[in-house]
Design an enzyme around this catalytic site. Structure first.
Site, mmCIF file in Angstrom:
data_model
loop_
_atom_site.group_PDB
_atom_site.id
_atom_site.type_symbol
_atom_site.label_atom_id
_atom_site.label_comp_id
_atom_site.label_asym_id
_atom_site.label_seq_id
_atom_site.Cartn_x
_atom_site.Cartn_y
_atom_site.Cartn_z
ATOM 1 N N LEU A 30 0.834 -1.204 0.000
ATOM 2 C CA LEU A 30 0.000 0.000 0.000
ATOM 3 C C LEU A 30 0.864 1.247 0.000
ATOM 4 O O LEU A 30 0.461 2.299 -0.463
ATOM 5 C CB LEU A 30 -0.887 0.029 1.246
ATOM 6 C CG LEU A 30 -2.046 -0.942 1.299
ATOM 7 C CD1 LEU A 30 -2.661 -0.935 2.680
ATOM 8 C CD2 LEU A 30 -3.087 -0.571 0.261
ATOM 9 N N GLY A 31 2.043 1.116 0.559
ATOM 10 C CA GLY A 31 2.913 2.279 0.600
ATOM 11 C C GLY A 31 4.122 1.987 1.460
ATOM 12 O O GLY A 31 4.172 0.993 2.177
ATOM 13 N N GLY A 44 8.298 2.056 7.746
ATOM 14 C CA GLY A 44 8.417 0.749 7.096
ATOM 15 C C GLY A 44 7.397 0.609 5.988
ATOM 16 O O GLY A 44 6.720 1.573 5.623
ATOM 17 N N ASP A 65 4.144 12.102 16.123
ATOM 18 C CA ASP A 65 4.312 12.225 14.675
ATOM 19 C C ASP A 65 2.978 12.566 14.012
ATOM 20 O O ASP A 65 2.540 11.890 13.088
ATOM 21 C CB ASP A 65 4.928 10.951 14.094
ATOM 22 C CG ASP A 65 5.696 11.230 12.806
ATOM 23 O OD1 ASP A 65 5.808 12.412 12.435
ATOM 24 O OD2 ASP A 65 6.183 10.272 12.167
#
Ligand code: NAG
Ligand code: NAG
Ligand code: NAG
Ligand code: NAG
Ligand code: NAG
Ligand code: NAG
Ligand code: NAG
Length: 705
Positions: A369-370, A375, A488
């Site tokens: 997916l990305g 990671g 984040d």
């Protein structure tokens, strides 16, 4: 318990065969038209055999043909089951009248998949619909996230809850609660009963797998609901819950009466063995005796089946099993990844590597997916439950860091909020950590905002996402027993669910890098442009540094660009400064994303921009808390006009605000260089051009303790 023991096998096997032979007949039973709405009356189901036409079943719920046991869920995750009496009851004498007294008793049993961990619970409910449009898990199949607490729900329920949901303020994972239009219980108590007149409470384990007797009584005279539970059929004289409430405004004139249950990440089988209900009569509902109720399936069932099939089959079975076991062991040895002591403390969320490998087609490229900061993320489908998942694969060189992080998973995995991406489980394999999350069909927010997106979001959608993320972050900061710092917050960590609600992901992950491999360095984690300036001095993240990042997030959602945009003209390079300049000049609407084509609510946009500037203040104590942010967003309080630049503090101290601001970017970038891949490449490039030799010495001292 004695009453539950089955007759010896040969006899029960015979009965079982009889039932099997009977099956075709029950198929031919004609569905009967439901009787007219009952006004006053009585129900008595000592088991639900031949009652299929009187009970409206939905979701997983089923009545076992053989013995009439009503099963609401099995051990599959995220199920819900509804079983309501097929016609509504008249609960009020007239539309504006007062609610009638009623009394009900039932016997249920919760058999969890893992001995001590229930999931999620069962409720007796009075509902306007026999199949509420509801969610499983913590919603117990009664409500959904959009109608929680709405007065128009007309829901009354008594929950027998075996999971502690912090979102709903549950007291523990074994409680009884009275719920009115909401799953935040109006009153609740740990499951227990008063054994005698004078003796104290005795705890009762709802998820023991044994039958639990329950009584719910409402008296319209004293407007009191009493809830009583007991392990036996004799009703304790004192209820465990006695709650004063007039049900008249809550109930409709006609309501469905029955049960709802659901499972979540963890699952239990929920059974109702028998039920009686009476209304308007003033007396108690008819008593149920365990001996006349259907028996729960026990481990003995396998025994029975095996015997029914015959001894010869068992021999074959044993052989097959033996061969299977040999193969299994050989395979296990090949894939061996010994479980270490500390992993045993974590609990049941551990997935096997094989399961995740199968779910993601062996981590194939087309499932990717990305690849983000921490990671790669793969899409997958769990074979057993057909649940869509996203698996994040993280490599970490430090075993120590990994270990401490995994020990936190038990905490993180318990965080539940509709604006957080739910962590479903994890798996460790050598130095790889696999985290399993709910799958978010619409991907991350940044794809809708930056770099000429294919589809863009209108203002209402953006405003809704902002509010969602704020409430998720508030929950992390204040809603849980300990403060969880996200570290984040940014558009690419905000994921959008099927209805485009914003959900904060990756919380706690940054912590992994805190337990970094180099003990002399406290790494500042996060992403450039979202890092609060004080982080470069103290290296310590707290709620205020999350608020700073949230400020950057607000600005990027309104302006449709990143906090630092290298392609932009020099004066627009740093978003917050650009917004401040325009704000000072009274032209702040110039910064609004041109992709909105000027269609937005001006006062909301202004409010968000002001709030964004307020959160971006370089002095932590000038930033609002997330609770205050929520008040501003809800319009309870107006955001004050700010008269100072977000970096004003630094100027006062004579350090040069803007430079210090850049220093903090530069320093974080320096750290990023050493841990190479965890910010986007774009950020990395920017920082190279921003780092001046002058700012570098600052950096090395800023980080070492
Ligand atoms: C179930 O429905 C049938 C037919 O409508 C009715 O005769 C019977 O009394 C009902 N049983 C109960 C317990 O309500
Ligand atoms: C639960 O029921 C479903 C449908 O009947 C079945 O496919 C599944 O295997 C069951 N799960 C368990 C754990 O028994
Ligand atoms: C019930 O209440 C509503 C509004 O409060 C009112 O309009 C209506 O006339 C009342 N009906 C009866 C039968 O009293
Ligand atoms: C939530 O429940 C309400 C009322 O029960 C229903 O109208 C609505 O469609 C449901 N929403 C979802 C998303 O299921
Ligand atoms: C409550 O539900 C009704 C009908 O479903 C809806 O019109 C109303 O907006 C809801 N109220 C809130 C506060 O969500
Ligand atoms: C029950 O709780 C809900 C919210 O949790 C609240 O709106 C309602 O007023 C309470 N009802 C009573 C009778 O306390
Ligand atoms: C509820 O419990 C209280 C306290 O034991 C008792 O006085 C009352 O009569 C009970 N009411 C009902 C409806 O059972």
């Amino acid at each position: 318990m004695a009453a539950l023991t089955l007759p010896r096998p040969p006899f029960s096997a015979f009965i079982l065969l009889l039932f099997l032979l009977r099956l075709p007949y029950s198929h031919q039973q004609q569905p009967q038209t439901p009787p007219a709405p009952s006004a006053g009356g009585e129900l008595y189901f000592p088991g639900f055999k031949n009652s299929a036409s009187n009970i409206s079943l939905a979701g997983f719920a089923q009545i076992q043909r053989s013995n009439g046991l009503l099963q609401l869920t099995n051990h599959t995750s995220r199920l819900l089951g509804h079983a309501f009496y097929s016609s509504p009851f008249r609960l009020k004498a007239s539309p504006n009248g007062s609610a009638l007294s009623f009394s009900t008793s039932f016997v249920f049993s919760i058999v969890p998949e893992y001995p001590k961990l229930g999931g999620h619970g069962l409720a007796f409910a009075l509902s306007p619909s026999p199949h509420p449009a509801a969610l499983p898990s913590q919603y117990l199949g009664l409500l959904n996230s959009s109608d929680m607490g709405n007065f128009s729900n007309h829901l009354f329920a008594v929950e027998f809850d075996t999971v502690q949901d912090f979102e709903f303020g549950d007291i523990n994972d074994n409680h009884v609660g009275i719920d009115i239009n909401s799953l935040v219980s109006n009153d609740s108590a740990s499951a227990a009963y008063y054994a005698g007149d004078s003796s104290g409470k005795v705890d009762l384990n709802l998820k023991s797998g044994k039958p639990v007797f329950a009584w719910v009584d409402y008296d319209s005279g004293s407007t009191t609901v009493n809830v009583t539970v007991s392990p036996s059929s004799s009703k304790p004289t004192k209820p465990i819950l006695s709650f004063k409430v007039d049900l008249s405004p809550i109930l409709n004139e006609h309501m469905y009466v029955g049960f709802s249950a659901s499972t979540g990440l963890l699952a239990s089988s929920h059974y109702v063995l028998g039920w009686s209900f009476s209304i308007g009569g003033g007396g108690d509902s008819r008593a149920l005796e365990l001996s006349s109720l259907p028996q729960l399936p026990g481990p003995k069932k396998d025994h029975r089946v095996a015997l029914a099939i015959g001894v010869s089959f068992s021999v074959v079975l044993v052989l097959v099993l033996a061969i299977g076991a040999v193969f299994y062991i050989v395979r296990k040895i090949r894939n061996a990844d010994p479980i270490e002591d500390w992993e045993l403390d974590i609990g049941p969320h551990r997935f096997s590597y094989q399961e995740l490998k199968r779910a993601t087609d062996g981590f194939k490229g087309n499932q990717l997916l990305g690849a983000g900061g921490f990671g790669q993320v793969y899409r997958g489908i769990l074979r057993n439950s057909k649940t869509q998942i996203a698996v994040k694969r993280i490599s970490h060189e430090s075993k120590q860091g990994l270990r401490e992080f995994v020990s936190e998973i038990s905490t993180i995995g318990r965080l539940r909020h509709r604006n957080l991406v739910q962590l479903l489980g994890w798996c460790r394999r050598r130095s790889d950590l696999l985290l399993v999350y709910e799958f978010m069909p619409n991907g991350s927010l940044d794809k809708f905002l930056f770099d000429g997106p294919e589809t863009t979001l209108d203002w209402d959608q953006r405003f809704n996402i902002i509010k969602g993320v704020a409430s998720g972050l508030l929950y992390l900061h204040e809603g849980y027993e300990q403060v969880v710092i996200h570290r984040d917050v940014k558009a690419s960590n905000v994921l959008l669910d099927g209805e485009l609600n914003g959900r904060l992901g990756d919380f706690g992950l940054a912590r992994l890098y805190d337990h970094g491999s180099n003990p002399s360095t406290t790494r500042v984690v996060g992403t450039l442009g979202y890092l609060a300036p004080e982080l470069s001095r103290t290296g310590k993240s707290d709620a205020f540094s999350d608020v700073y990042a949230f400020g950057a997030f607000l600005l990027e959602v309104v302006c449709g660009r990143r906090p630092i945009e290298p392609k932009a003209p020099a004066e627009e390079l740093v978003l917050v400064d650009w917004v401040w300049e325009r704000y000072r000049e009274g032209r702040v609407l110039d910064v609004v994303d041109s992709k909105l084509n000027g269609e937005f609510n001006e006062s909301e946009v202004l409010m968000i921009l002001k709030l964004g500037l307020m959160c971006s203040n370089s002095k932590p104590d000038q930033r609002p808390s997330m609770r205050q942010v929520m008040r501003y967003l809800d319009g309870e309080v107006e955001v004050p006009e700010s008269s100072r630049a977000p970096g004003a503090l630094e100027v006062e101290r004579g350090q040069g605000g803007f430079e210090d601001f850049l220093d903090s970017f530069a320093s974080s970038s320096f750290d990023n260089m050493s841990s190479s891949s965890f910010t986007g490449r774009r950020d990395f490039d920017t920082t190279l051009s921003l780092s001046t030799p002058r700012s570098l010495p600052n950096v090395s001292t800023g980080y070492t303790r």
